[in-house]
Design a protein around this motif. Structure first.
Motif, PDB file in Angstrom:
ATOM      1  N   CYS A  96      -9.082  39.655 -46.065  1.00 34.78           N
ATOM      2  CA  CYS A  96      -9.853  38.565 -46.674  1.00 34.78           C
ATOM      3  C   CYS A  96     -11.015  38.185 -45.737  1.00 34.78           C
ATOM      4  N   TYR A  97     -12.167  37.958 -46.336  1.00 36.11           N
ATOM      5  CA  TYR A  97     -13.380  37.661 -45.557  1.00 36.11           C
ATOM      6  C   TYR A  97     -13.861  36.253 -45.880  1.00 36.11           C
ATOM      7  N   GLN A  98     -14.303  35.549 -44.851  1.00 33.42           N
ATOM      8  CA  GLN A  98     -14.802  34.191 -45.098  1.00 33.42           C
ATOM      9  C   GLN A  98     -15.584  33.677 -43.893  1.00 33.42           C
ATOM     10  N   GLY A 154      -8.193  36.228 -51.165  1.00 39.42           N
ATOM     11  CA  GLY A 154      -8.524  37.612 -51.486  1.00 39.42           C
ATOM     12  C   GLY A 154      -8.037  37.955 -52.884  1.00 39.42           C
ATOM     13  N   TYR A 194     -14.239  39.508 -58.508  1.00 38.64           N
ATOM     14  CA  TYR A 194     -14.318  38.585 -57.367  1.00 38.64           C
ATOM     15  C   TYR A 194     -13.333  37.425 -57.554  1.00 38.64           C
ATOM     16  N   ARG A 238     -16.300  43.073 -48.509  1.00 37.16           N
ATOM     17  CA  ARG A 238     -15.874  41.700 -48.272  1.00 37.16           C
ATOM     18  C   ARG A 238     -14.869  41.327 -49.375  1.00 37.16           C
ATOM     19  N   ASN A 239     -15.019  40.221 -50.080  1.00 34.47           N
ATOM     20  CA  ASN A 239     -13.999  39.892 -51.077  1.00 34.47           C
ATOM     21  C   ASN A 239     -14.317  40.420 -52.475  1.00 34.47           C
ATOM     22  N   TRP A 254      -3.688  35.386 -51.979  1.00 30.61           N
ATOM     23  CA  TRP A 254      -4.317  36.322 -52.925  1.00 30.61           C
ATOM     24  C   TRP A 254      -4.050  35.897 -54.359  1.00 30.61           C
ATOM     25  N   CYS A 273      -8.359  31.352 -46.912  1.00 29.40           N
ATOM     26  CA  CYS A 273      -9.167  32.477 -47.384  1.00 29.40           C
ATOM     27  C   CYS A 273      -8.456  33.100 -48.589  1.00 29.40           C
ATOM     28  N   GLN A 332     -13.671  47.977 -51.591  1.00 27.98           N
ATOM     29  CA  GLN A 332     -13.716  46.558 -51.254  1.00 27.98           C
ATOM     30  C   GLN A 332     -14.899  46.307 -50.326  1.00 27.98           C
ATOM     31  N   GLN A 389     -11.928  37.499 -40.765  1.00 29.39           N
ATOM     32  CA  GLN A 389     -11.539  38.749 -41.429  1.00 29.39           C
ATOM     33  C   GLN A 389     -10.094  39.047 -41.093  1.00 29.39           C
TER      34      GLN A 389
END
Lengths: 275, 145
Positions: free
Chosen positions: B60-62, B53, A232, A179-180, B130, B51, A177, B103
């Motif tokens: 989860c990243y944003q 994922g 993604y 980031r997303n 998700w 966010c 993984q 994050q």
């Protein structure tokens, strides 16, 4: 433009035995989405999607180049009994029973078809060959989860009086993984008993006379697969995926007069809606 | 005549009711506008506040922007829950903006405090969801029919 082998049930898009996709169902899906534990009974899902890509088929007479595919994938499990279909798996549909689980391993008893019906009249270069029936195999599938690694072993035996051969396979994959984005790689090896290879890739004396192909008696053979890709989540329901896969046939398979090239592959981008 | 007066009285009564209704309506609109104004004055906006994922449990990243607006100029600090030190403090101002690299694998609450005050003046949350949901399996089991 050619439609994908996902939609064709006949035609030598042939032997999904040589589908350029990864072999097993479960591992392909799990690795792509970064799954790290065995399925639970609540992990049901359903998705539809489509994609475009480039294909290089191993079978003579098959169109190479640009391809379009539309797919339906999903899994539903109820009291251990499940049905699943995974995009870019060599097995179109699997029915099974989830028999045993530990924290790391899962054992399923499964029934599936590896090879669709083959109607050679659809293929100009192979016209005159006898049609091949689709097969049905029963067996077991064990899947192990070790962090970002998944390993899957399968033993399947033909039970439909088509070839009565045994197919064994092992696949290993890893996901990353970033980031997303979820990146993945899968390597696989699948071995077919002589009966299986000979039924689909052998050329009988009668067939040799009816075609320009030489007679061929095949022995047991293996194929190697590799896939890399990225997935993604565009939104809570939309998923983008790009995959590149390679297929290598060992000599007993590649020497068949039906086979054009021992190496083939595909490059696909897909967009799917997950319900 | 009596009838006429009665009618006038009724009309007058209706007029009173109409007038009262109008006044009430105006008051309601005024109050609603004030409430809305206060809401916007005491705001902590997060964009985007969700966010997405791929698989449940993954971090989860944003990139997220937090912007706040207060009715009074003062000293304020923005905190993320479970973290003792502030993400950022502002002095002698009634608004602020902060960009963060979100994050997390679970929802995160953000609180704006006026320095010297005990309670947060406003709060907001970034939720996490998700595409593929997942529940963990039991540790070991033989499934029997």
């Amino acid at each position: 433009m050619k439609t994908s082998n996902y939609l064709k049930l006949s035609l030598l898009a042939l032997l999904s035995i040589f589908s350029s996709a990864v072999m097993a169902a479960d591992i392909a899906r799990d690795i792509r989405i970064g799954e790290t534990t065995p399925y639970s009974s609540d992990n049901n899902f359903f998705e539809i999607g489509g994609g475009v890509g480039l294909l290089a088929e191993p079978v003579k007479g098959e169109d190479d180049g640009f391809g379009i595919k539309i797919f339906i994938a999903g899994r539903y499990q109820w009291h251990g009994i499940f049905i699943e279909s995974i995009d870019a798996s060599s097995m179109d549909l699997i029915v099974g029973y989830n028999a045993w689980n530990t924290q790391r391993w899962s054992l399923d008893l499964i029934g599936t078809s590896l090879n669709n019906e083959v109607i050679s009249d659809d293929n100009d270069e192979l016209k005159g060959l006898n049609d091949r029936d689709g097969d049905f195999l029963l067996g077991a599938r064990a899947t192990g989860y070790y962090g970002n690694y998944i390993i899957q072993l399968q033993l399947l035996d033909g039970v439909s009086n088509v070839h009565d051969g045994v197919v064994t396979s092992i696949e290993a994959g890893r996901s990353w993984q970033v980031r997303n984005w979820n990146y993945h790689a899968i390597l696989g090896w699948r071995h077919h008993q002589k009966q299986v290879v000979n039924y689909y890739l052998g050329v009988s004396q009668e067939e040799a006379q009816a075609t320009s192909l030489p007679e061929y008696q095949a022995g047991a053979g293996s194929l190697l697969t590799a896939e890399i890709g990225a997935t993604y989540p565009i939104s809570e329901h939309w998923v983008f995926r790009g995959t590149a896969s390679l297929l290598h046939l060992t000599s007993n398979l590649s020497k068949s007069p039906i086979i054009r090239d021992k190496n083939s592959g595909s490059l696909y981008t897909t967009l799917s809606y997950v319900f | 005549m009596e009838k006429y007066l009665q009618q006038c009285s009724r009309r007058s009564g209706r007029m009173d009711v109409l007038k009262k209704n109008r006044i009430l309506l105006i008051l309601a609109i005024t109050l609603s506008t004030q409430i809305k104004a206060n809401d916007t004055m005491f705001s902590l906006k997060i964009v985007p506040d969700r966010c997405i994922g791929l698989h449940q449990g993954q971090v989860c990243y944003q990139l997220t922007t937090l912007s706040w607006q207060m009715p009074i100029t003062s000293d304020y600090c923005l905190f993320q829950e479970k973290i003792a030190s502030p993400l950022k403090c502002w002095n002698a101002t009634d608004s602020g903006v902060l960009k963060i690299d979100f994050q997390s694998a679970e929802p995160v609450h953000y609180h704006l405090y006026e320095i010297g005050k005990k309670n947060a003046v406003t709060s907001s949350t970034v939720s996490v969801s998700w595409v593929y949901k997942s529940l963990k399996r039991q540790r070991r089991s033989w499934r029997l029919f």
